[in-house]
Design an enzyme around this catalytic site. Structure first.
Site, PDB file in Angstrom:
ATOM      1  N   ARG A  38     -22.276 -31.784  21.113  1.00 50.79           N
ATOM      2  CA  ARG A  38     -22.235 -33.037  20.357  1.00 50.79           C
ATOM      3  C   ARG A  38     -20.857 -33.695  20.413  1.00 50.79           C
ATOM      4  NH1 ARG A  38     -23.334 -32.102  14.784  1.00 50.79           N
ATOM      5  NH2 ARG A  38     -22.376 -30.107  15.206  1.00 50.79           N
ATOM      6  N   ASN A  44     -27.991 -32.058  16.288  1.00 46.20           N
ATOM      7  CA  ASN A  44     -28.749 -30.841  16.565  1.00 46.20           C
ATOM      8  C   ASN A  44     -30.084 -30.912  15.843  1.00 46.20           C
ATOM      9  OD1 ASN A  44     -26.827 -29.552  18.139  1.00 46.20           O
ATOM     10  ND2 ASN A  44     -25.901 -28.511  16.411  1.00 46.20           N
TER      11      ASN A  44
END
Length: 93
Positions: free
Chosen positions: A24, A42
């Protein structure tokens, strides 16, 4: 504005070794450096992203993720979305 710079938005789900490897943060840094907007988060056993910008920049984002030594993208599922008004690329929780 040329055809190559036409904006598009994609929803992409990434599967493989994509959690616990800085995916990320890497995605956010790459997207911001390329002038892309959207978000990444996520979700259980995959990572979900919406990304908006020109096709070439989105391609460079995906290439950058695939070149990361810790990330292994086994497969991606992508769909086209309508454009949104937004100013940045962010992490979502």
């Amino acid at each position: 504005m040329g055809v190559n710079k036409e904006k598009l938005r994609r929803h992409i789900c990434f599967y493989g070794r994509v959690q616990g490897v800085g995916f990320r943060y890497t995605a956010m840094q790459l997207a911001q450096s390329l002038g892309l907007t959207g978000w990444v988060r996520n979700v259980e056993d995959f990572v979900e992203m919406e990304v908006q910008g020109d096709a070439a920049s989105i391609g460079r984002l995906l290439e950058g993720l695939e070149k990361n030594r810790w990330i292994y993208i086994e497969r991606m599922e992508a769909a086209e979305l309508s454009l949104k008004e937004e100013r940045q690329f962010s992490l979502e929780w």
